[in-house]
Design a protein around this motif. Structure first.
Motif, mmCIF file in Angstrom:
data_model
loop_
_atom_site.group_PDB
_atom_site.id
_atom_site.type_symbol
_atom_site.label_atom_id
_atom_site.label_comp_id
_atom_site.label_asym_id
_atom_site.label_seq_id
_atom_site.Cartn_x
_atom_site.Cartn_y
_atom_site.Cartn_z
ATOM 1 N N ASN A 70 0.851 -1.180 0.000
ATOM 2 C CA ASN A 70 0.000 0.000 0.000
ATOM 3 C C ASN A 70 0.895 1.241 0.000
ATOM 4 O O ASN A 70 2.066 1.163 -0.388
ATOM 5 C CB ASN A 70 -0.936 -0.023 1.213
ATOM 6 C CG ASN A 70 -2.129 -0.944 1.017
ATOM 7 O OD1 ASN A 70 -3.081 -0.617 0.321
ATOM 8 N ND2 ASN A 70 -2.074 -2.122 1.636
ATOM 9 N N LYS A 71 0.365 2.359 0.446
ATOM 10 C CA LYS A 71 1.133 3.601 0.515
ATOM 11 C C LYS A 71 1.159 4.130 1.949
ATOM 12 O O LYS A 71 1.163 5.334 2.179
ATOM 13 C CB LYS A 71 0.531 4.649 -0.425
ATOM 14 C CG LYS A 71 0.544 4.240 -1.896
ATOM 15 C CD LYS A 71 -0.077 5.320 -2.775
ATOM 16 C CE LYS A 71 -0.054 4.921 -4.241
ATOM 17 N NZ LYS A 71 -0.657 5.965 -5.114
ATOM 18 N N LEU A 72 1.167 3.227 2.886
ATOM 19 C CA LEU A 72 1.152 3.606 4.294
ATOM 20 C C LEU A 72 2.491 4.232 4.677
ATOM 21 O O LEU A 72 3.550 3.769 4.248
ATOM 22 C CB LEU A 72 0.868 2.383 5.156
ATOM 23 C CG LEU A 72 -0.493 1.699 4.894
ATOM 24 C CD1 LEU A 72 -0.601 0.400 5.666
ATOM 25 C CD2 LEU A 72 -1.640 2.631 5.234
ATOM 26 N N SER A 73 2.439 5.271 5.492
ATOM 27 C CA SER A 73 3.638 6.016 5.869
ATOM 28 C C SER A 73 3.701 6.169 7.389
ATOM 29 O O SER A 73 2.856 5.659 8.116
ATOM 30 C CB SER A 73 3.642 7.386 5.183
ATOM 31 O OG SER A 73 2.474 8.117 5.518
ATOM 32 N N GLY A 74 4.711 6.906 7.853
ATOM 33 C CA GLY A 74 4.868 7.105 9.285
ATOM 34 C C GLY A 74 5.575 5.924 9.928
ATOM 35 O O GLY A 74 6.197 5.097 9.259
ATOM 36 N N GLY A 75 5.481 5.838 11.230
ATOM 37 C CA GLY A 75 6.146 4.783 11.965
ATOM 38 C C GLY A 75 5.254 3.582 12.232
ATOM 39 O O GLY A 75 4.043 3.615 11.993
ATOM 40 N N ILE A 76 5.868 2.521 12.739
ATOM 41 C CA ILE A 76 5.122 1.325 13.132
ATOM 42 C C ILE A 76 4.592 1.538 14.541
ATOM 43 O O ILE A 76 5.367 1.862 15.448
ATOM 44 C CB ILE A 76 6.034 0.085 13.092
ATOM 45 C CG1 ILE A 76 6.556 -0.134 11.671
ATOM 46 C CG2 ILE A 76 5.280 -1.150 13.572
ATOM 47 C CD1 ILE A 76 7.550 -1.281 11.570
ATOM 48 N N PRO A 77 3.290 1.404 14.770
ATOM 49 C CA PRO A 77 2.740 1.638 16.112
ATOM 50 C C PRO A 77 3.351 0.715 17.158
ATOM 51 O O PRO A 77 3.523 -0.484 16.935
ATOM 52 C CB PRO A 77 1.237 1.349 15.937
ATOM 53 C CG PRO A 77 0.975 1.515 14.477
ATOM 54 C CD PRO A 77 2.237 1.074 13.795
ATOM 55 N N TYR A 78 3.680 1.288 18.312
ATOM 56 C CA TYR A 78 4.264 0.500 19.403
ATOM 57 C C TYR A 78 3.256 -0.471 19.993
ATOM 58 O O TYR A 78 3.646 -1.481 20.583
ATOM 59 C CB TYR A 78 4.776 1.432 20.505
ATOM 60 C CG TYR A 78 6.109 2.050 20.202
ATOM 61 C CD1 TYR A 78 7.272 1.543 20.758
ATOM 62 C CD2 TYR A 78 6.220 3.149 19.355
ATOM 63 C CE1 TYR A 78 8.510 2.105 20.483
ATOM 64 C CE2 TYR A 78 7.452 3.725 19.069
ATOM 65 C CZ TYR A 78 8.592 3.199 19.639
ATOM 66 O OH TYR A 78 9.814 3.753 19.355
ATOM 67 N N CYS A 79 1.965 -0.175 19.819
ATOM 68 C CA CYS A 79 0.952 -0.986 20.489
ATOM 69 C C CYS A 79 0.631 -2.288 19.764
ATOM 70 O O CYS A 79 -0.213 -3.059 20.232
ATOM 71 C CB CYS A 79 -0.331 -0.173 20.666
ATOM 72 S SG CYS A 79 -1.094 0.357 19.109
ATOM 73 N N LEU A 80 1.273 -2.570 18.630
ATOM 74 C CA LEU A 80 0.952 -3.789 17.893
ATOM 75 C C LEU A 80 1.233 -5.042 18.708
ATOM 76 O O LEU A 80 0.716 -6.115 18.402
ATOM 77 C CB LEU A 80 1.741 -3.839 16.577
ATOM 78 C CG LEU A 80 1.244 -2.918 15.453
ATOM 79 C CD1 LEU A 80 2.131 -3.049 14.222
ATOM 80 C CD2 LEU A 80 -0.207 -3.226 15.089
ATOM 81 N N ASN A 81 2.050 -4.911 19.749
ATOM 82 C CA ASN A 81 2.298 -6.075 20.591
ATOM 83 C C ASN A 81 1.074 -6.456 21.418
ATOM 84 O O ASN A 81 1.047 -7.514 22.047
ATOM 85 C CB ASN A 81 3.487 -5.826 21.522
ATOM 86 C CG ASN A 81 3.194 -4.755 22.558
ATOM 87 O OD1 ASN A 81 2.914 -3.612 22.193
ATOM 88 N ND2 ASN A 81 3.245 -5.100 23.829
ATOM 89 N N ASN A 82 0.026 -5.597 21.415
ATOM 90 C CA ASN A 82 -1.217 -5.930 22.122
ATOM 91 C C ASN A 82 -2.047 -6.963 21.371
ATOM 92 O O ASN A 82 -2.967 -7.552 21.933
ATOM 93 C CB ASN A 82 -2.058 -4.673 22.335
ATOM 94 C CG ASN A 82 -1.400 -3.687 23.286
ATOM 95 O OD1 ASN A 82 -0.626 -4.082 24.157
ATOM 96 N ND2 ASN A 82 -1.696 -2.406 23.114
ATOM 97 N N ILE A 83 -1.739 -7.158 20.071
ATOM 98 C CA ILE A 83 -2.481 -8.133 19.281
ATOM 99 C C ILE A 83 -1.976 -9.531 19.611
ATOM 100 O O ILE A 83 -0.769 -9.759 19.748
ATOM 101 C CB ILE A 83 -2.326 -7.831 17.775
ATOM 102 C CG1 ILE A 83 -2.893 -6.438 17.471
ATOM 103 C CG2 ILE A 83 -3.034 -8.874 16.937
ATOM 104 C CD1 ILE A 83 -2.740 -6.023 16.024
#
Length: 335
Positions: A70-83
């Motif tokens: 895709n064309k997603l930008s910015g950083g990787i969210p820190y909260c993804l470890n909640n999944i």
């Protein structure tokens, strides 16, 4: 095409949400976080843009999350470890390998009575129940494969590859202890590989290639005993490669290629011949050349201006220059 249809916002009981290979654009909407039962979210190969929203972290029961291409930008969210990525309690566990479909159809059977000459209806309606096999396509171990049936209940993965993501890789991703595949390749991620990745005990496929990662490869990664695919190719990594032991004994030079300052087996660069003292290059070739040229021009400019100031503001040097000039002119006129 267009934005993701909001008419799906009330589908809170969805287990699989697959919109891959379309032309959906805009941002990932907030209403997706209302899918509390969701196990599979596939948005690969669209035109989605903006940052990865933190409300995706509310989908705690996701097993497969694919936002690649895709064309997603910015950083990787820190909260993804909640999944959870497969790490769920028994109360939350729902089979996603198959699902039940039932409907009512008219399937009439008739019988002709030869004595009375009448026609009798034997069966007018019939309830039909079928078990459909769920099938999901996902990239792991550098291969695009189809997973279906009961195997989906054991598969877990996160794919954020081929976007425009920047910044450092959050160390929190190392706490996804049950994820089997992690793909962050083909982005613009910087900084070191988190040492917490040594805690990805179930990881089978780890792809960090084609980024701008720097520093060394954590030696602790050799503790990943299920790892069968590993690539950090085409980054700016430096230092020694991990020891050729356990799973890392099976990885060839292709896993490390494109890192000019890496040394050690299976690479041809020997660390004992200057390899240890080689410094990482944090700039691409073009950037380095431009930086050198600008620094040279700046230094020359400062030197030139300093000479002019000394000559024209120092009266002794100025008078001496006039005397020399006078002698040159007199000598020329005499000749």
């Amino acid at each position: 095409m267009g934005s993701l249809p909001s008419t799906l916002a009330n589908s809170s009981s969805l287990l699989t949400f697959d919109l891959m290979h379309n032309k959906f654009s805009g941002r990932i909407p907030r209403w997706i976080s209302s899918f509390s039962s969701l196990r599979v979210l596939m948005l690969k190969e669209n035109k989605l843009e903006g940052s990865i929203p933190t409300h995706l972290c509310e989908l705690k029961n996701i097993r497969l999350l694919d936002l690649s291409q895709n064309k997603l930008s910015g950083g990787i969210p820190y909260c993804l470890n909640n999944i959870g990525f497969g790490n769920m309690d028994a109360a939350s566990e729902i089979e996603i390998g198959s699902f039940i479909v039932s409907w009512t159809t008219r399937s009439s059977h008739y019988r002709f009575d030869s004595i009375t000459g009448k026609v009798f209806v034997l069966k007018e309606k019939q309830n039909v129940t079928l078990c459909k096999v769920q099938e999901v396509d996902f990239t792991t171990k550098s291969r695009y494969e189809s997973y279906k049936g009961s195997i989906l209940n054991f598969m877990s993965g996160l794919d954020l590859s081929s976007n425009q993501l920047r910044g450092k890789i959050p160390s929190n991703l190392g706490y996804l202890s049950t994820v089997h595949a992690l793909n962050l390749s083909n982005n613009q991620l910087e900084g070191p590989i988190p040492e917490t990745f040594s805690s990805l005990k179930q990881i089978e496929s780890l792809d960090l290639s084609h980024n701008k990662l720097t520093s060394h490869i954590p030696a602790q990664l050799t503790q990943l005993y299920f790892l069968s695919f590993f690539s950090v190719a085409h980054n700016n990594l430096s230092g020694m490669t991990p020891d050729m032991k356990n799973q890392f004994a099976t990885f060839g030079s292709a896993s490390y290629e494109g890192n000019l300052f890496l040394c050690g087996p299976p690479l041809p660069q020997n660390c004992s011949i200057g390899g240890r003292n080689r410094q990482p290059h944090h700039l691409d070739t073009d950037d380095f050349r431009d930086a050198f040229l600008w620094s040279f021009v700046g230094a020359f400019g400062v030197f030139f201006i300093s000479v002019i100031i000394v000559i024209y503001l120092n009266p002794y040097i100025f008078n001496y220059k006039l005397l020399v000039l006078e002698r040159v002119i007199t000598s020329y006129l005499y000749e």
